[in-house]
Design a protein around this motif. Structure first.
Motif, short mmCIF file in Angstrom:
data_model
loop_
_atom_site.label_atom_id
_atom_site.label_comp_id
_atom_site.label_asym_id
_atom_site.label_seq_id
_atom_site.Cartn_x
_atom_site.Cartn_y
_atom_site.Cartn_z
N PRO A 87 0.80 -1.23 0.00
CA PRO A 87 0.00 0.00 0.00
C PRO A 87 0.83 1.27 0.00
N ASP A 88 2.09 1.21 0.43
CA ASP A 88 2.92 2.41 0.43
C ASP A 88 4.37 2.06 0.08
N LEU A 89 5.11 3.08 -0.29
CA LEU A 89 6.46 2.87 -0.80
C LEU A 89 7.42 2.38 0.27
N CYS A 90 7.22 2.81 1.51
CA CYS A 90 8.11 2.37 2.59
C CYS A 90 8.06 0.86 2.75
N ASP A 91 6.86 0.28 2.73
CA ASP A 91 6.71 -1.17 2.83
C ASP A 91 7.37 -1.86 1.63
N ALA A 92 7.16 -1.32 0.45
CA ALA A 92 7.72 -1.92 -0.76
C ALA A 92 9.25 -1.91 -0.71
N GLU A 93 9.83 -0.82 -0.29
CA GLU A 93 11.30 -0.73 -0.19
C GLU A 93 11.82 -1.70 0.86
N ARG A 94 11.07 -1.84 1.95
CA ARG A 94 11.47 -2.77 3.00
C ARG A 94 11.48 -4.21 2.49
N LEU A 100 8.79 -0.89 -7.68
CA LEU A 100 8.75 0.29 -6.81
C LEU A 100 8.07 1.46 -7.51
N ALA A 101 8.28 1.58 -8.82
CA ALA A 101 7.64 2.68 -9.56
C ALA A 101 6.13 2.54 -9.56
N SER A 102 5.63 1.30 -9.66
CA SER A 102 4.18 1.11 -9.66
C SER A 102 3.58 1.60 -8.35
N VAL A 103 4.28 1.34 -7.24
CA VAL A 103 3.79 1.81 -5.94
C VAL A 103 3.91 3.33 -5.84
N ALA A 104 5.02 3.88 -6.31
CA ALA A 104 5.24 5.32 -6.22
C ALA A 104 4.22 6.11 -7.03
N VAL A 105 3.91 5.63 -8.25
CA VAL A 105 2.96 6.36 -9.09
C VAL A 105 1.56 6.32 -8.49
N ARG A 144 -4.50 18.39 -7.47
CA ARG A 144 -3.46 19.01 -8.29
C ARG A 144 -2.62 17.92 -8.94
N TRP A 145 -1.82 18.33 -9.94
CA TRP A 145 -0.84 17.44 -10.53
C TRP A 145 0.27 17.17 -9.51
N VAL A 146 0.77 15.94 -9.51
CA VAL A 146 1.86 15.58 -8.60
C VAL A 146 2.98 14.95 -9.42
N GLU A 147 4.20 15.42 -9.23
CA GLU A 147 5.34 14.86 -9.93
C GLU A 147 5.74 13.52 -9.30
#
Length: 322
Positions: free
Chosen positions: A96-103, A300-305, A317-320
């Motif tokens: 659900p979030d990038l921190c978990d994915a990186e872990r 990781l990109a799939s989670v980040a996007v 708003r748009w988010v980079e």
């Protein structure tokens, strides 16, 4: 001869497709099925011939495991499996979030094991062939990209409709497929904007969403996702460029150069073939025979996007993408 033994952790509906796919691969065998729900694991064991296991502590003699549990458990289950020395294929959404994915990937590196994210559309032959055609520039420079995953699915009694389990609604559930396909065909995404449609189903997450994006290559994309409406279209991907148009469809795909006739390719979408191709790649990676089609950067990109898309919907708003 069986030389690659798999465990299935999580015996829900998607497990049936994985079970069928494993059975179609020479040398691979599903030997254990794990689920806290005794009825679910009993049913899967009867279907596949695998041994029932009540929890992870009972797993023995596996080379790798398929993590098919709900997203809020992915990090914990994956880390526990990696610590036992098995490779892991974890279904989307990876976390659900990038921190978990990186872990999760840090745990794989620490264990010296492979971790891959499951995302079946990347392994669909039509999608692979479309990538080759785009690399040949049959569409010229891509200007517009469209993706539609909209169909009626009742989520009222499913865990996907519970935010604390799923991490969100249709945006994270189907949107991670959309993001992975878009990145595969167009390259990395630069920024996103997401909006949620009017709620239809009695669930506490979004059941309709639209995500817009711009890729680093300059293409503009739109992604429509819904569990509550059916958007009638034979093509779930449409790519429009300066030199032509390409469509990836459920029953077949096609492309045409500007002012020319349509040319057909592919045989359409077949779930078992997609899962089989995915598993064959995973097994080859674990054996050291191939590179991962979906690598760590992709996962990781799939989670980040998707995380950026939820931020966009919240902040309007748009988010980079970072």
């Amino acid at each position: 001869m069986v030389d690659f033994k798999l465990a299935m952790v999580g015996c829900g509906g998607i497990g049936r497709a994985y079970g069928d796919a494993v059975a179609s691969i020479d040398g691979a065998q599903l030997v254990s099925v794990v689920d806290l729900d005794a009825a679910a694991r009993r049913s899967m064991a009867a279907r596949t011939g695998a041994v029932e296991v009540a929890d992870l502590t009972g797993l023995r003699g596996c080379d790798a495991a398929l993590v098919l549990t709900p997203p809020n458990t992915h990090a914990q289950v994956t880390e526990a499996l990696l610590a036992t020395g098995v490779h892991v294929l974890c279904e989307k959404p990876l976390a659900p979030d990038l921190c978990d994915a990186e872990r999760m990937f840090a745990a794989a590196k620490a264990a010296g094991r492979h971790l891959m994210m499951g995302s079946k559309f990347r392994y669909t032959p039509d999608v692979s062939e479309a990538r080759g055609l785009l690399d040949q520039r049959v569409c010229g420079d891509v200007v517009l990209y469209e993706n539609v995953f909209c169909s009626h699915v009742d989520m009222a009694q499913r865990w996907n409709g519970r935010r604390e389990i799923s991490g969100g609604g249709v945006l994270i559930d189907n949107g991670c497929h959309s993001v992975d396909i878009a990145r595969y065909l167009l390259g990395p995404l630069a920024k996103v904007q997401a909006q949620f449609g009017r709620p239809v189903q009695p669930i506490d997450v979004e059941d309709t969403a639209r995500m817009l994006f711009q890729s680093h290559s300059g293409a503009l994309g739109s992604i429509d996702l819904s569990w509550s409406i059916h958007k009638q279209t034979d093509a779930y991907i449409r790519v429009i460029g300066t030199g032509g148009t390409l469509e990836i469809g459920w029953r077949g795909s096609r492309w045409k150069a500007r002012d020319a006739e349509w040319q057909s390719f592919g045989a359409g979408y077949d779930k078992v073939i997609a899962f089989r191709n995915q598993l064959q790649n995973f097994i080859a990676v674990c054996r050291g025979e191939a590179a991962a089609v979906i690598n760590e950067q992709d996962a990781l990109a799939s989670v980040a996007v998707i995380s950026a898309a939820y931020q966009s919907a919240s902040e309007e708003r748009w988010v980079e993408i970072r």
